[in-house]
Design a protein around this motif. Structure first.
Motif, PDB file in Angstrom:
ATOM      1  N   LEU A 148      45.672  58.395  33.170  1.00  0.00           N
ATOM      2  CA  LEU A 148      46.421  59.154  32.224  1.00  0.00           C
ATOM      3  C   LEU A 148      47.762  59.642  32.441  1.00  0.00           C
ATOM      4  CD1 LEU A 148      47.373  59.648  29.023  1.00  0.00           C
ATOM      5  CD2 LEU A 148      46.219  61.931  29.373  1.00  0.00           C
ATOM      6  N   VAL A 149      49.147  58.794  32.188  1.00  0.00           N
ATOM      7  CA  VAL A 149      50.250  59.667  32.623  1.00  0.00           C
ATOM      8  C   VAL A 149      51.103  59.906  31.363  1.00  0.00           C
ATOM      9  CG1 VAL A 149      52.539  59.039  34.283  1.00  0.00           C
ATOM     10  CG2 VAL A 149      49.988  58.215  35.327  1.00  0.00           C
ATOM     11  N   LEU A 150      50.970  61.614  31.862  1.00  0.00           N
ATOM     12  CA  LEU A 150      52.301  62.561  30.921  1.00  0.00           C
ATOM     13  C   LEU A 150      53.656  61.810  31.184  1.00  0.00           C
ATOM     14  CD1 LEU A 150      49.975  65.418  29.538  1.00  0.00           C
ATOM     15  CD2 LEU A 150      50.243  63.064  28.151  1.00  0.00           C
ATOM     16  N   LEU A 198      53.420  54.655  38.670  1.00  0.00           N
ATOM     17  CA  LEU A 198      53.418  54.787  37.520  1.00  0.00           C
ATOM     18  C   LEU A 198      52.985  53.688  36.813  1.00  0.00           C
ATOM     19  CD1 LEU A 198      56.733  56.877  37.635  1.00  0.00           C
ATOM     20  CD2 LEU A 198      54.689  57.545  37.047  1.00  0.00           C
ATOM     21  N   ASN A 199      53.425  52.330  37.142  1.00  0.00           N
ATOM     22  CA  ASN A 199      52.995  51.550  36.031  1.00  0.00           C
ATOM     23  C   ASN A 199      51.831  50.817  36.086  1.00  0.00           C
ATOM     24  OD1 ASN A 199      55.262  51.018  34.457  1.00  0.00           O
ATOM     25  ND2 ASN A 199      56.311  49.631  36.166  1.00  0.00           N
ATOM     26  N   ARG A 200      50.853  51.596  37.294  1.00  0.00           N
ATOM     27  CA  ARG A 200      49.828  50.945  38.193  1.00  0.00           C
ATOM     28  C   ARG A 200      48.702  51.739  36.353  1.00  0.00           C
ATOM     29  NH1 ARG A 200      47.939  47.242  38.584  1.00  0.00           N
ATOM     30  NH2 ARG A 200      45.973  47.299  38.770  1.00  0.00           N
ATOM     31  N   ALA A 201      48.990  52.573  35.553  1.00  0.00           N
ATOM     32  CA  ALA A 201      48.124  53.934  34.845  1.00  0.00           C
ATOM     33  C   ALA A 201      47.708  53.080  33.935  1.00  0.00           C
ATOM     34  CB  ALA A 201      49.425  54.622  34.406  1.00  0.00           C
ATOM     35  N   GLU A 202      45.969  53.845  33.749  1.00  0.00           N
ATOM     36  CA  GLU A 202      45.650  52.726  32.627  1.00  0.00           C
ATOM     37  C   GLU A 202      45.758  53.591  31.208  1.00  0.00           C
ATOM     38  OE1 GLU A 202      42.559  51.171  35.203  1.00  0.00           O
ATOM     39  OE2 GLU A 202      42.795  51.557  32.673  1.00  0.00           O
ATOM     40  N   ASN A 203      47.111  54.612  30.904  1.00  0.00           N
ATOM     41  CA  ASN A 203      47.269  55.038  30.001  1.00  0.00           C
ATOM     42  C   ASN A 203      48.738  55.575  30.257  1.00  0.00           C
ATOM     43  OD1 ASN A 203      45.448  54.548  27.977  1.00  0.00           O
ATOM     44  ND2 ASN A 203      44.026  54.976  29.626  1.00  0.00           N
ATOM     45  N   VAL A 204      49.332  55.463  30.086  1.00  0.00           N
ATOM     46  CA  VAL A 204      50.751  56.076  29.564  1.00  0.00           C
ATOM     47  C   VAL A 204      51.093  56.732  28.165  1.00  0.00           C
ATOM     48  CG1 VAL A 204      53.428  56.135  30.091  1.00  0.00           C
ATOM     49  CG2 VAL A 204      51.648  55.198  31.680  1.00  0.00           C
ATOM     50  N   VAL A 205      50.989  58.158  28.108  1.00  0.00           N
ATOM     51  CA  VAL A 205      51.866  58.933  26.643  1.00  0.00           C
ATOM     52  C   VAL A 205      53.192  59.560  27.034  1.00  0.00           C
ATOM     53  CG1 VAL A 205      51.489  60.504  24.817  1.00  0.00           C
ATOM     54  CG2 VAL A 205      49.440  58.891  26.148  1.00  0.00           C
ATOM     55  N   PHE A 206      54.616  58.876  26.378  1.00  0.00           N
ATOM     56  CA  PHE A 206      55.564  59.437  26.288  1.00  0.00           C
ATOM     57  C   PHE A 206      55.647  60.752  25.648  1.00  0.00           C
ATOM     58  CE2 PHE A 206      58.902  57.774  29.443  1.00  0.00           C
ATOM     59  CZ  PHE A 206      58.991  56.572  29.547  1.00  0.00           C
ATOM     60  N   LEU A 207      56.434  61.826  25.480  1.00  0.00           N
ATOM     61  CA  LEU A 207      56.753  62.582  24.651  1.00  0.00           C
ATOM     62  C   LEU A 207      57.557  63.524  24.622  1.00  0.00           C
ATOM     63  CD1 LEU A 207      54.880  64.640  22.595  1.00  0.00           C
ATOM     64  CD2 LEU A 207      55.160  66.516  24.186  1.00  0.00           C
ATOM     65  N   ILE A 208      58.459  62.625  23.715  1.00  0.00           N
ATOM     66  CA  ILE A 208      59.980  63.182  22.747  1.00  0.00           C
ATOM     67  C   ILE A 208      60.173  63.474  22.075  1.00  0.00           C
ATOM     68  CG2 ILE A 208      60.763  61.388  24.578  1.00  0.00           C
ATOM     69  CD1 ILE A 208      61.388  59.527  21.801  1.00  0.00           C
ATOM     70  N   SER A 209      61.273  64.844  21.936  1.00  0.00           N
ATOM     71  CA  SER A 209      61.586  65.075  20.795  1.00  0.00           C
ATOM     72  C   SER A 209      63.131  65.099  20.666  1.00  0.00           C
ATOM     73  CB  SER A 209      61.006  66.702  20.681  1.00  0.00           C
ATOM     74  OG  SER A 209      62.041  67.384  21.877  1.00  0.00           O
ATOM     75  N   GLY A 210      63.637  64.733  19.397  1.00  0.00           N
ATOM     76  CA  GLY A 210      65.026  65.085  19.395  1.00  0.00           C
ATOM     77  C   GLY A 210      65.506  63.643  18.838  1.00  0.00           C
ATOM     78  N   SER A 211      66.121  63.553  18.092  1.00  0.00           N
ATOM     79  CA  SER A 211      67.102  62.152  17.662  1.00  0.00           C
ATOM     80  C   SER A 211      67.696  61.480  19.144  1.00  0.00           C
ATOM     81  CB  SER A 211      67.905  62.175  16.570  1.00  0.00           C
ATOM     82  OG  SER A 211      69.779  63.411  17.041  1.00  0.00           O
ATOM     83  N   ARG A 212      68.773  62.319  19.736  1.00  0.00           N
ATOM     84  CA  ARG A 212      69.102  61.613  20.999  1.00  0.00           C
ATOM     85  C   ARG A 212      68.753  60.277  21.630  1.00  0.00           C
ATOM     86  NH1 ARG A 212      72.789  65.580  24.488  1.00  0.00           N
ATOM     87  NH2 ARG A 212      73.102  63.121  25.245  1.00  0.00           N
ATOM     88  N   LYS A 213      67.057  61.614  21.704  1.00  0.00           N
ATOM     89  CA  LYS A 213      66.506  60.784  22.396  1.00  0.00           C
ATOM     90  C   LYS A 213      65.330  59.388  21.504  1.00  0.00           C
ATOM     91  CE  LYS A 213      64.558  64.405  25.104  1.00  0.00           C
ATOM     92  NZ  LYS A 213      63.349  65.235  25.191  1.00  0.00           N
ATOM     93  N   ARG A 214      65.635  60.500  20.220  1.00  0.00           N
ATOM     94  CA  ARG A 214      64.899  58.516  19.364  1.00  0.00           C
ATOM     95  C   ARG A 214      66.089  57.610  19.445  1.00  0.00           C
ATOM     96  NH1 ARG A 214      60.729  56.592  15.741  1.00  0.00           N
ATOM     97  NH2 ARG A 214      61.350  54.511  16.784  1.00  0.00           N
ATOM     98  N   ALA A 215      66.274  57.602  19.876  1.00  0.00           N
ATOM     99  CA  ALA A 215      67.988  56.456  19.727  1.00  0.00           C
ATOM    100  C   ALA A 215      67.716  55.536  21.150  1.00  0.00           C
ATOM    101  CB  ALA A 215      69.667  56.999  19.685  1.00  0.00           C
ATOM    102  N   ILE A 216      67.083  56.577  22.392  1.00  0.00           N
ATOM    103  CA  ILE A 216      66.912  55.960  23.455  1.00  0.00           C
ATOM    104  C   ILE A 216      65.913  54.651  23.175  1.00  0.00           C
ATOM    105  CG2 ILE A 216      66.312  56.194  25.383  1.00  0.00           C
ATOM    106  CD1 ILE A 216      68.386  58.532  25.976  1.00  0.00           C
ATOM    107  N   LEU A 217      64.701  55.859  22.629  1.00  0.00           N
ATOM    108  CA  LEU A 217      63.513  54.635  22.324  1.00  0.00           C
ATOM    109  C   LEU A 217      63.861  53.542  21.680  1.00  0.00           C
ATOM    110  CD1 LEU A 217      60.192  54.173  22.194  1.00  0.00           C
ATOM    111  CD2 LEU A 217      60.396  56.087  20.642  1.00  0.00           C
TER     112      LEU A 217
END
Ligand code: 6PG
Length: 250
Positions: A148-150, A198-217
């Motif tokens: 897992l990569v957070l 990082l891209n060899r990970a079995e699982n990647v979980v991003f944790l973000i908050s707020g509208s500016r980061k949501r717009a990037i997503l």
């Protein structure tokens, strides 16, 4: 997959469930789990929740190994050091063996030395744990897969310490690299895991908050090719699962 939450508390609870469930299954399947912790401030509540009784009791601490996706070139007891934050919020509160905590050490003669030392530590660890031999579809068969990569994401779309326009985004060989001071907040030198690892990970979980980061997503999801040119987070495309936990606020 994107999961949306009204606030960071709810998103952090979901992150804790991902962490515990993945750790339990990895230990069941392989006898240990390897978890990369994110830096910054967003994951703090997740780490505090993970140390709380109910979650802590489910975690296989003795078999769980913690690493970092990046580190600021600051002393381990500096409040802006990513290990320091995770130690205060989580690691100092649970019964985990000291040798399961694999922090990126700083204080060497320069960040390049620190990066090389961490990469050697990773190579030694995964060789010892027998996960050095990787699936044949990768160029470097020694690249390990973290269970897992957070990750977090900045409001400029950086992740770990991979910043927009950085030449490190084209790194193909190194697993760990030094980042010159100037980018990010605080604008100090850093050490970061690179995309090949990082891209060899079995699982990647991003944790973000707020509208500016949501717009990037949203850009990453709807215009991926455009996003990859601008936002390093768009370059995170793991061989395994990718989950975004997006809190509206908090
Ligand atoms: C770091 C982090 C970085 C972080 C983002 C978001 O060392 O800066 O690893 O990648 O995840 O900057 O930080 P916040 O969660 O504080 O917004």
């Amino acid at each position: 997959m994107v999961r949306e939450f009204a606030n960071i508390q709810l998103a952090s609870s979901a992150a804790v469930k991902h962490i515990v469930d993945l750790a339990v299954s990895a230990v069941r399947d392989r006898g240990f789990c390897s978890i990369v912790l994110a830096g910054g401030s967003t994951p703090r509540h997740t780490y505090e929740l993970l140390s709380a009784d109910a979650n802590a009791e489910r975690m296989p601490w003795q078999q769980s190994h913690f690493f970092w996706g990046d580190e600021r070139w600051l002393a381990a007891n500096h409040p802006d050091n990513n290990f320091c934050m995770a130690d205060k919020a989580l690691l100092s509160r649970v019964s985990i063996p000291a040798y399961n905590i694999h922090r990126i050490t700083t204080g060497h003669k320069n960040p390049e030395t620190g990066a090389a030392l961490y990469e050697k530590h990773l190579r030694d660890f995964f060789h010892l744990m027998g996960r050095a031999e990787m699936k044949s579809d990768v160029e470097d068969k020694t690249i390990p897969s973290f269970d897992l990569v957070l990750l977090g994401m900045g409001t400029d779309g950086h992740t770990a310490s991979l910043f927009p326009g950085s030449s490190l985004l084209e790194e193909k060989k190194k697993w760990v690299a030094a980042v010159p001071q100037g980018a990010g907040s605080p604008p100090v030198a850093r050490i970061t895991l690179t995309l090949p690892l990082l891209n060899r990970a079995e699982n990647v979980v991003f944790l973000i908050s707020g509208s500016r980061k949501r717009a990037i997503l949203d850009t990453i999801l709807t215009r991926p090719q455009e996003a990859e040119k601008v936002y390093p987070a768009a370059r995170i495309k793991p061989v395994g699962n990718l989950v975004w936990l997006a809190a509206a606020e908090g």
